[in-house]
Design a protein around this motif. Structure first.
Motif, short mmCIF file in Angstrom:
data_model
loop_
_atom_site.label_atom_id
_atom_site.label_comp_id
_atom_site.label_asym_id
_atom_site.label_seq_id
_atom_site.Cartn_x
_atom_site.Cartn_y
_atom_site.Cartn_z
N TYR A 258 -30.41 -70.94 -20.77
CA TYR A 258 -29.20 -71.20 -20.00
C TYR A 258 -28.49 -72.46 -20.49
CZ TYR A 258 -30.89 -67.63 -16.82
OH TYR A 258 -31.32 -66.44 -16.28
N THR A 259 -28.70 -72.82 -21.75
CA THR A 259 -28.05 -74.00 -22.31
C THR A 259 -27.17 -73.70 -23.52
OG1 THR A 259 -29.96 -74.50 -23.71
CG2 THR A 259 -29.90 -75.52 -21.52
N THR A 260 -27.46 -72.63 -24.25
CA THR A 260 -26.73 -72.35 -25.48
C THR A 260 -25.37 -71.71 -25.18
OG1 THR A 260 -28.79 -72.02 -26.70
CG2 THR A 260 -26.78 -71.13 -27.68
N VAL A 261 -24.32 -72.36 -25.66
CA VAL A 261 -22.97 -71.82 -25.53
C VAL A 261 -22.75 -70.83 -26.67
CG1 VAL A 261 -20.51 -72.38 -25.57
CG2 VAL A 261 -22.13 -73.92 -24.42
N LEU A 262 -22.35 -69.61 -26.34
CA LEU A 262 -22.28 -68.53 -27.32
C LEU A 262 -20.87 -67.96 -27.46
CD1 LEU A 262 -25.45 -66.33 -26.68
CD2 LEU A 262 -24.92 -67.62 -28.76
N ARG A 263 -20.42 -67.83 -28.69
CA ARG A 263 -19.22 -67.05 -28.98
C ARG A 263 -19.64 -65.64 -29.37
NH1 ARG A 263 -17.09 -71.37 -33.33
NH2 ARG A 263 -19.31 -71.21 -33.80
N ASP A 264 -18.77 -64.67 -29.10
CA ASP A 264 -19.07 -63.31 -29.56
C ASP A 264 -19.29 -63.28 -31.07
OD1 ASP A 264 -19.08 -62.18 -27.11
OD2 ASP A 264 -17.31 -60.93 -27.38
N SER A 265 -18.53 -64.12 -31.78
CA SER A 265 -18.65 -64.13 -33.24
C SER A 265 -20.00 -64.66 -33.70
CB SER A 265 -17.53 -64.98 -33.85
OG SER A 265 -17.57 -66.31 -33.36
N ASP A 266 -20.75 -65.34 -32.81
CA ASP A 266 -22.11 -65.77 -33.15
C ASP A 266 -23.09 -64.60 -33.12
OD1 ASP A 266 -21.31 -68.46 -33.34
OD2 ASP A 266 -21.56 -68.75 -31.18
N LEU A 267 -22.67 -63.49 -32.47
CA LEU A 267 -23.57 -62.35 -32.28
C LEU A 267 -23.13 -61.11 -33.05
CD1 LEU A 267 -23.96 -62.67 -28.42
CD2 LEU A 267 -25.65 -63.34 -30.13
N TRP A 268 -21.81 -60.95 -33.20
CA TRP A 268 -21.28 -59.72 -33.77
C TRP A 268 -20.25 -60.03 -34.86
CZ3 TRP A 268 -23.06 -55.28 -31.26
CH2 TRP A 268 -23.55 -55.44 -29.96
N THR A 269 -20.17 -59.16 -35.85
CA THR A 269 -18.98 -59.12 -36.68
C THR A 269 -17.92 -58.32 -35.92
OG1 THR A 269 -19.58 -57.04 -37.79
CG2 THR A 269 -20.39 -59.12 -38.77
N GLU A 270 -16.67 -58.48 -36.29
CA GLU A 270 -15.61 -57.74 -35.61
C GLU A 270 -15.85 -56.23 -35.71
OE1 GLU A 270 -11.60 -58.74 -36.43
OE2 GLU A 270 -11.94 -60.90 -36.33
N ARG A 271 -16.30 -55.77 -36.87
CA ARG A 271 -16.53 -54.33 -37.05
C ARG A 271 -17.69 -53.85 -36.16
NH1 ARG A 271 -17.06 -51.92 -43.01
NH2 ARG A 271 -14.85 -52.49 -42.91
N ALA A 272 -18.78 -54.64 -36.11
CA ALA A 272 -19.93 -54.24 -35.30
C ALA A 272 -19.55 -54.18 -33.82
CB ALA A 272 -21.09 -55.21 -35.52
#
Length: 255
Positions: A104-118
């Motif tokens: 509950y501490t890590t700030v996450l962007r979608d781009s940290d998890l996915w490529t745009e295509r994925a």
């Protein structure tokens, strides 16, 4: 890290000023709308949402800051989206990540998890694409509050994604947002806004301890205890120990 990502003293001062915007315009707001509005000025986005989520009940309470002001909802007013969200919740790591991992501490962007295509190939990505929405998102998790998952969400529909500088600002402000929510919840429950030391003194007052006994037990002077009690009476708008205890007794165990 290049200079353009570095947080300056001005950034920190601006964040501190935003956190002081704790005046409430609606009695039932789950968070401070002016804090969200101020944070949105520092980190431009199309939508900034403070969210309380009961995963087991599949219910979400929202306070959103947008161009047209604040919006308050219970769950979502789009039934199709709401159904898809809960259907995909556990598969979409960006949403369920903190619940699954306990991080509950890590700030996450979608781009940290996915490529745009994925992301475009996921059910949520396809749903957004069908609506012409190409969102960048940041998830700012906070420790659960009882059964409720707490998070701040930022959405940017067009233009560049969220920068490292903006993410660092969110990392810095994250624990303060959690504390402000706890404060707001106490306000909603009618709990007086006292300092930890003042609560500590009142708990001893409730046992019948005298000022001298309280001073000895806390390593304070008698004069300091008297001053704390004077400040307590002012905050509670009371004139005596008896009145003060009557005012706070329902909250003593929780404080």
């Amino acid at each position: 890290m290049t200079g353009r990502w570095v947080l300056t003293d001005d950034d920190v001062q601006a964040l501190l000023a935003v956190l002081e915007r704790c005046d409430v315009t609606e009695s039932g707001d789950i968070f401070y709308p002016h804090v969200l509005a101020g944070l949105r000025e520092l980190i431009p986005c199309d939508d900034m949402t403070f969210q309380l989520m009961d995963v087991s009940e599949q219910r979400v309470h929202l306070l959103e800051a947008r161009d047209d002001g604040a919006d308050r909802e219970v769950s979502c007013d789009d039934e199709e989206y709401d159904q898809l969200f809960w259907q995909e919740f556990w598969n979409y790591g960006g949403c369920a990540g903190p619940v699954l991992t306990g991080d509950y501490t890590t700030v996450l962007r979608d781009s940290d998890l996915w490529t745009e295509r994925a992301y475009a190939n996921t059910p949520m990505g396809s749903f957004h694409a069908a609506l012409g929405i190409h969102q960048h998102k940041v998830l700012v998790p906070m420790a659960p509050y009882g059964p409720l998952d707490r998070r701040l969400l930022l959405f940017r529909d067009d233009g560049p994604g969220f920068t490292e500088r903006e993410v660092n600002m969110l990392r810095l402000v994250r624990p303060h947002l959690a504390e402000l929510h706890a404060r707001r919840d106490r306000e909603l429950r009618g709990e007086p806004n006292l300092t930890p030391r003042q609560w500590e003194i009142l708990r001893r007052v409730a046992t019948g301890a005298s000022n001298i006994q309280i001073a000895r037990s806390l390593g304070l002077s008698d004069a300091t205890v008297r001053k704390h009690l004077e400040n307590i009476f002012l905050r509670l708008h009371v004139m005596s120990r008896t009145e003060a205890l009557a005012h706070v007794r329902p909250f003593l165990d929780a404080a």
